[in-house]
Every structure is written in structure tokens, then in C-alpha cells.
Design a protein around this motif. Sequence first.
Motif, PDB file in Angstrom:
ATOM      1  N   SER A 248      -1.345  59.898 -52.928  1.00  0.00           N
ATOM      2  CA  SER A 248      -2.027  59.368 -54.108  1.00  0.00           C
ATOM      3  C   SER A 248      -3.498  59.070 -53.811  1.00  0.00           C
ATOM      4  N   ARG A 249      -3.850  58.994 -52.531  1.00  0.00           N
ATOM      5  CA  ARG A 249      -5.237  58.699 -52.150  1.00  0.00           C
ATOM      6  C   ARG A 249      -6.017  59.934 -51.734  1.00  0.00           C
ATOM      7  N   ASP A 250      -5.391  60.849 -50.981  1.00  0.00           N
ATOM      8  CA  ASP A 250      -6.084  61.993 -50.409  1.00  0.00           C
ATOM      9  C   ASP A 250      -5.212  63.230 -50.439  1.00  0.00           C
ATOM     10  N   THR A 251      -5.865  64.376 -50.274  1.00  0.00           N
ATOM     11  CA  THR A 251      -5.120  65.596 -49.989  1.00  0.00           C
ATOM     12  C   THR A 251      -4.886  65.611 -48.476  1.00  0.00           C
ATOM     13  N   ILE A 252      -4.006  66.481 -48.021  1.00  0.00           N
ATOM     14  CA  ILE A 252      -3.765  66.580 -46.588  1.00  0.00           C
ATOM     15  C   ILE A 252      -5.059  66.955 -45.868  1.00  0.00           C
ATOM     16  N   ALA A 253      -5.812  67.903 -46.421  1.00  0.00           N
ATOM     17  CA  ALA A 253      -7.048  68.356 -45.771  1.00  0.00           C
ATOM     18  C   ALA A 253      -8.064  67.230 -45.661  1.00  0.00           C
ATOM     19  N   VAL A 254      -8.236  66.449 -46.716  1.00  0.00           N
ATOM     20  CA  VAL A 254      -9.192  65.332 -46.669  1.00  0.00           C
ATOM     21  C   VAL A 254      -8.736  64.293 -45.652  1.00  0.00           C
ATOM     22  N   TRP A 255      -7.450  63.986 -45.641  1.00  0.00           N
ATOM     23  CA  TRP A 255      -6.899  63.020 -44.683  1.00  0.00           C
ATOM     24  C   TRP A 255      -7.140  63.494 -43.252  1.00  0.00           C
ATOM     25  N   LEU A 256      -6.838  64.766 -42.983  1.00  0.00           N
ATOM     26  CA  LEU A 256      -7.043  65.314 -41.640  1.00  0.00           C
ATOM     27  C   LEU A 256      -8.519  65.380 -41.267  1.00  0.00           C
ATOM     28  N   CYS A 257      -9.381  65.712 -42.223  1.00  0.00           N
ATOM     29  CA  CYS A 257     -10.822  65.755 -41.935  1.00  0.00           C
ATOM     30  C   CYS A 257     -11.347  64.367 -41.575  1.00  0.00           C
ATOM     31  N   GLY A 258     -10.821  63.330 -42.217  1.00  0.00           N
ATOM     32  CA  GLY A 258     -11.212  61.968 -41.858  1.00  0.00           C
ATOM     33  C   GLY A 258     -10.809  61.629 -40.432  1.00  0.00           C
ATOM     34  N   ILE A 259      -9.593  62.002 -40.054  1.00  0.00           N
ATOM     35  CA  ILE A 259      -9.124  61.768 -38.679  1.00  0.00           C
ATOM     36  C   ILE A 259      -9.975  62.572 -37.705  1.00  0.00           C
ATOM     37  N   ALA A 260     -10.208  63.843 -38.038  1.00  0.00           N
ATOM     38  CA  ALA A 260     -10.989  64.731 -37.169  1.00  0.00           C
ATOM     39  C   ALA A 260     -12.401  64.208 -36.970  1.00  0.00           C
ATOM     40  N   HIS A 261     -13.013  63.733 -38.041  1.00  0.00           N
ATOM     41  CA  HIS A 261     -14.380  63.216 -37.930  1.00  0.00           C
ATOM     42  C   HIS A 261     -14.423  62.017 -36.990  1.00  0.00           C
TER      43      HIS A 261
ATOM     44  N   THR B  96      -6.586  65.592 -32.963  1.00  0.00           N
ATOM     45  CA  THR B  96      -6.477  65.305 -34.393  1.00  0.00           C
ATOM     46  C   THR B  96      -5.059  65.577 -34.905  1.00  0.00           C
ATOM     47  N   TYR B  97      -4.531  66.751 -34.589  1.00  0.00           N
ATOM     48  CA  TYR B  97      -3.198  67.093 -35.081  1.00  0.00           C
ATOM     49  C   TYR B  97      -2.113  66.287 -34.384  1.00  0.00           C
ATOM     50  N   LEU B  98      -2.303  65.964 -33.122  1.00  0.00           N
ATOM     51  CA  LEU B  98      -1.336  65.103 -32.444  1.00  0.00           C
ATOM     52  C   LEU B  98      -1.278  63.740 -33.138  1.00  0.00           C
ATOM     53  N   HIS B  99      -2.459  63.177 -33.425  1.00  0.00           N
ATOM     54  CA  HIS B  99      -2.513  61.888 -34.135  1.00  0.00           C
ATOM     55  C   HIS B  99      -1.867  62.015 -35.518  1.00  0.00           C
ATOM     56  N   ALA B 100      -2.219  63.079 -36.221  1.00  0.00           N
ATOM     57  CA  ALA B 100      -1.688  63.268 -37.577  1.00  0.00           C
ATOM     58  C   ALA B 100      -0.172  63.385 -37.566  1.00  0.00           C
ATOM     59  N   TRP B 101       0.372  64.108 -36.606  1.00  0.00           N
ATOM     60  CA  TRP B 101       1.815  64.275 -36.552  1.00  0.00           C
ATOM     61  C   TRP B 101       2.514  62.989 -36.140  1.00  0.00           C
ATOM     62  N   GLN B 102       1.868  62.206 -35.280  1.00  0.00           N
ATOM     63  CA  GLN B 102       2.456  60.925 -34.884  1.00  0.00           C
ATOM     64  C   GLN B 102       2.389  59.907 -36.021  1.00  0.00           C
ATOM     65  N   HIS B 103       1.428  60.098 -36.933  1.00  0.00           N
ATOM     66  CA  HIS B 103       1.229  59.153 -38.032  1.00  0.00           C
ATOM     67  C   HIS B 103       1.415  59.813 -39.393  1.00  0.00           C
TER      68      HIS B 103
END
Length: 193
Positions: free
Chosen positions: A80-93, A66-73
Motif C-alpha cells: 500500500s506504500r510502495d511498489t517492489i521496485a521502489v522498496w528495493l531501490c530505497g534499500i539499495a540506495h 540489497t537482495y539478501l536484506h530484502a529477502w530476509q525482510h
Amino acid sequence: MDAPTPLSSSGEDAARGAERRLMAEAAAGGQAALAQVYDLTSAQVFGLILGVVRDRTAAEEVLQETYLHAWQHAADFDASRDTIAVWLCGIAHRYAVAHLRSVEAEAEAEGGAADEESYADRLSEAMRSLPPEQSQCIALAYYAGLTQFQIAARTAQTLAAVRSHTRAGLSGLHDHSQRARPETAATRTPEPA
């Protein structure tokens, strides 16, 4: 009782601006920004993953993906759409569900789980068994990563109602899983002699 008032737009704008700057630094490869994002969000993200995959070792691997993907992207993050936590939770899910599907596909290929429902199917069935207000609160908390205060604001419910629905929904999911679990010799209650 009225629904709680959301955060002031100026406070929310400042928070979103700070998150935007933090992710811009992360996108530029800033080690300190990456570490700060991880420190701020990893406990929540790991909790979500562990709730889906139910295996600590697998959850740790999914967290890393999840964090590797998040850091690459990181440049794709839109404050304006999400908080960092919500964005990361979507990727993690997404990664957690992909992991479950991979495990289930391997088990089916080996002939071990061909007759069993998938975890995702059982979870969907359990969520459908709940009253709508309970399943909505659980979905917003665990899949969207919202706090109970944010859920109350989004659904125009009181904070007490959100807490009550979430607690009752989790209890309902637990009861459903206990009813659906096949009885094994280890869990059978011995009959009196």
C-alpha cells in the motif's frame, strides 16, 4: 496541456495485490517468488547502485546485499506504500551510500582522502545547482525509482516536461561534475607548439 491521468485504481489495486502475494511467497521462502522478484527488478536496482558507487564490482556486491536484506525482510514489504521496485531501490540506495561512506572512511584512515569532499557531498552540491524542477525529477527517478509517467502524475506536469527536465538536469549534473573535476595531466589539452 493537462497532466496525464494516473492508472485506474482497479488496475493499480490488481498490480499491488499481485506484488503483495509475490512478496508474501518470498517471505515464506518461496524460491520461485524470490527469483521472479529478482528478474523483475534487478536491472533497475543495479542501475541505481552503479550510478551511486561508480564501480561495477562494488555495485555487484551492494546488489547482493540489497537482495539478501530484502529477502530476509520480505515480510516488511507494504504494497500500500510502495511498489517492489521502489522498496528495493530505497534499500539499495541506503546500502550504496553506506558502501561509499565505508570506502571514504577507509581512505581517510589511510590519509588519502582527508582533503577531498565526499561523493555524497559533491552530489548534493550538484543537485542544489540545478533548478528545482530538474532536481525534483532526477530525485524522483533515481532515488525513488519512479518512471517518468509516475513523476508526471505525482508532480502534475506533462510527460514532455518531465522528460525535458530530466534530460536538462542530467546534462547539468554532467557539466557540474566536469567543472568540479580537478584537471590532471591525462585530461589536459596539450598547448600548441
